[in-house]
Design an enzyme around this catalytic site. Structure first.
Site: not given
Ligand code: NOJ
Length: 741
Positions: A280
């Site tokens: 993430d």
């Molecule tokens: C953080 C989020 O937790 C995740 O779900 C998301 O896909 C990413 N950012 C990218 O935007």
């Protein structure tokens, strides 16, 4: 079983699917051929992902693409810039490796569907699949071939803002939902240009954040982890999901992006997942703040060795992997395996072979809007309907339309929407005006936003209610109160909404409350004042037509709660599939009013200032007609281990309208070596019934469907007695029993 393993198994055992196996083998050959030509720098570039904006698409960014700096870019640029970046990657880099463009296509792209929690409330995998397919068509047309969805974190805490993105509290429902989303996004083949690779996230346990505070630690015993939190992820692997994303949280003290137990032992060794694992956003370098890695270099080592193939946004891989490889702290094979997973997905998506896409812009179509309207209609849950207040009669003279969510196009879309346009969104106000004619709609919002606490607009709202035959109040949470980093400690309707309802109710007219929110809210007083309540979540682009049709009976509510609604925030986490205690509350201890502590009675598991039961149970939802459940029967009183039995009941529509009932199957393993939940959902079916119509609904249960993780972490079914219900929700239903021998 995950692709391509099914193909290989087919090849070896049956010899029947040679062409698929050959295709996989061909892909593997191409991967190996390319990998053998790559430098370590190029490999590390593939393992790096950025959301660096290409607007303006600077010379520096072009140059970095030429150097192979990123294997993937996400949430970046417009279609023209993506097309140009792809052209550079394909034609001006040494090896012509295409970029994988990702995006958070969470519940729609240009056409926005209900938030995932609302989609789960449809209990309709077909519409969920259609929504995913539509989103994939739109996104792929603009150069996106990878979505960071489905989010399949089990969520049992409405304080957590990301419950909006989740399929709710139940592993079975979430597993069905996960598979439907994967089918929708990926279609029948990733090679189809309209397919986008799905991403099961966040692996794992993110939804169990302590105190509902986003990013917080989670402590989940392995039995609970496997039996509840991991089940939807396993279902996504079985459905062929192309990628996984790690989570931000530390699970039992180990951050997910450095968690070998999750990423290697479970995902690769046990589940044989062949796809790509991405971290993430900056979650690799965040391991230093977790106190798990000393610095970015240490974090890169932990993540690579744990099995994270691609790093999102932070640059620990880019900055340190090369020297980690030369020092032997990360093996060359680890790098190669990561790059294999990345290249393989690019080959499977046809990115190397497809013509370089021309930039195009999608618009909503009658077809995409029809899917959005159906999904929104099916997602709405009728929570209360005293004296059949709903549907409203077409003969209603005038309708007061009140509340901050009646005409709030952005807010009705909910969290995680990037590519929508205001002109596409149809609000309830606009739709009701069109349906009834401007003159019959008396609009007075009362509050400017859901958080507005001023009473300035109350007089106009009250006046509208005084003059109208009935009032519909559009209440809830605006978009920015829901989603990532939007945890709440209070679950009430924010601002002065409860007071607005109180004021409007004084007009003495029938009051309908439509609540649009990203989570279960507590709205006890409003529920008492309104004759009818529709819970509409954040319903998306077509929320207006869906709600207007439901209000006036052009559609009949069929949504059911995918999550338990608490009476008070102090009951959280509250979920139906809890274990019994040794001291369950007795029937005489139910019904404790909200608030003031009652005189304590009995030493049982309850609260002294609120009833222990939920406000609305999991699976609950009314219709404009009523259904009866009768005649539960089993194909046999017992079943041998390895066998199956059928459980049936007669469901009848006893009302005067056609309606759809969501018939649910629950079981309870009465005595087991690990105590089992009081009920567990094991099946459901949407059944449309005409007035007076009766249908027998049957569920087949195999003994393996009854399996749970025992103390040795083995998935087992134990012999013994099982209770079974065919039910309209998790608290009611007709009951039987069988024995597994
Ligand atoms: C953080 C989020 O937790 C995740 O779900 C998301 O896909 C990413 N950012 C990218 O935007």
């Amino acid at each position: 079983m995950a692709w391509p393993y099914c193909a290989f198994v087919g090849f070896f055992l049956l010899g029947a699917v040679v062409s698929t196996a050959a295709t996989d083998a061909e892909v593997d050959q191409r991967v190996e051929a390319l990998l053998s030509r790559m430098t370590l720098d190029e490999k590390i570039g593939q393992m790096s992902q950025s959301d660096r904006l290409m607007t303006p698409f600077s010379d520096e960014v072009r140059q970095l693409i030429r150097q192979g700096r990123w294997g993937s870019l996400f949430n970046a640029g417009n279609p023209a810039e993506r097309a140009e970046a792809q052209r550079i990657a394909r034609t001006e880099t040494r090896l012509g490796i295409p970029i994988l463009f990702g995006r958070d296509v969470i519940h729609g792209y240009r056409t926005i569907f209900p938030i995932p929690l609302g989609q789960a409330a449809t209990w309709d995998p077909d519409i969920v699949e259609q929504a995913g397919r539509t989103a994939a068509r739109e996104a792929s047309a603009e150069g996106i071939r990878w979505t960071f969805a489905p989010m399949i974190d089990i969520a049992r805490d409405p304080r957590w803002g990301r419950i909006a993105e989740s399929p709710g509290e139940d592993p079975y429902l979430a597993s069905i939902f996960a598979a439907a989303m994967v089918r929708g996004f990926q279609g029948t083949s990733l090679a189809d240009p309209s397919a986008i690779a799905a991403c099961a996230k966040h692996f794992a346990g993110y939804g169990a954040a302590e105190a509902g505070r986003d990013y917080n630690s989670t402590w989940i015993a392995e039995i609970l982890l496997r039996d509840v939190y991991l089940r939807p992820f396993h279902a996504a692997v079985d459905a062929g999901v192309a990628s996984f994303m790690t989570s931000f949280n530390a699970l039992n003290g180990v951050p997910s992006s450095g968690n070998e137990f999750l990423l290697r032992r479970i995902l690769r060794d046990e589940w044989k997942f062949p796809g790509l694992v991405v971290s993430d956003y900056q979650s690799i370098t965040e391991m230093t703040l977790h106190g798990y890695a000393a610095d970015a270099r240490d974090a890169a080592r932990e993540a690579a060795n744990a099995g994270v193939d691609m790093e999102m946004v932070s640059t620990a891989y880019f900055d340190h992997l090369k020297s980690l490889v030369s020092s032997g702290a990360v093996a060359g094979k680890t790098i190669d395996d990561a790059v294999r997973h990345i290249l393989r997905l690019k080959f499977l998506l046809g990115l190397f072979d497809a013509p370089i896409p021309a930039a195009q812009t999608v618009t909503v179509t009658p077809e995409s809007l029809a899917v959005a309207q159906k999904a929104a209609t099916e997602s709405v849950v009728l929570l209360k309907n005293d004296q059949n207040l709903l549907p409203l009669s077409d003969t209603v003279g005038s309708l007061a339309v009140i509340g901050p969510m009646a005409d709030a196009p952005v807010d009705q879309l909910g969290t995680w929407t990037i590519d929508w346009r205001t002109e596409d969104v149809r609000t309830p106000l606009a739709e009701l005006r069109q349906m009834l004619g401007n003159g019959r709609v008396l609009y007075a919002p009362g509050l400017k936003t859901s958080r507005d606490s001023s009473h300035d607009g109350f007089a106009a709202a009250r006046d509208a209610a005084d003059r109208a035959d009935a009032a519909v109040l559009f209440l809830g949470e605006e978009q920015i109160l829901s989603g990532e980093a939007r945890s709440r400690a209070f679950l009430n309707l924010p601002g002065a909404q409860e007071e607005l309802v109180e004021e409007v109710a004084k007009a003495g007219k029938p009051v309908v409350a439509v609540i649009m929110a990203g989570r279960p809210l507590t709205f006890h007083d409003t529920a008492a004042r309104a004759g009818a309540i529709l819970y509409a979540w954040h319903p998306g682009t077509m929320g207006g037509p869906a709600i207007a049709d439901l209000l006036f009976g052009r559609a009949v509510p069929s949504g059911r709660l995918p999550v338990t609604f608490p009476r008070a925030v102090g009951q959280v986490p509250i979920y139906y599939a809890h274990l019994n205690t040794g001291r369950p509350a007795s029937a005489s201890e139910l019904g404790i009013p909200m608030g003031t502590p009652a005189k304590p009675t009995g030493y049982t598991s309850k609260y002294i200032d609120v009833d222990v039961t939920p406000e609305y149970p999991f699976g609950y939802g009314l219709s404009y007609t009523n259904f009866t459940y009768e005649n539960l029967r089993l194909s046999a009183p017992s079943v041998a281990m390895g066998g199956s039995l059928t459980i049936s009941a007669d469901i009848a529509n006893r009302g005067r309208r056609e309606g759809t009932e969501v018939v649910q199957l629950y079981i309870h393993d009465v005595v087991a070596s690990v105590a089992q939940p009081v009920r567990l959902l094991k099946g459901f079916r949407r059944v449309a019934l005409k007035p007076g119509e009766m249908r027998t609904v049957s569920f087949a249960i195999r003994t393996e469907d009854l399996a749970f993780y025992n103390q040795q972490m083995k998935l087992v079914t134990e012999p013994g007695r099982f209770e079974v219900w065919i039910a309209p929700d998790a608290e009611h239903g007709i009951k039987g029993e069988f024995v597994v021998k």
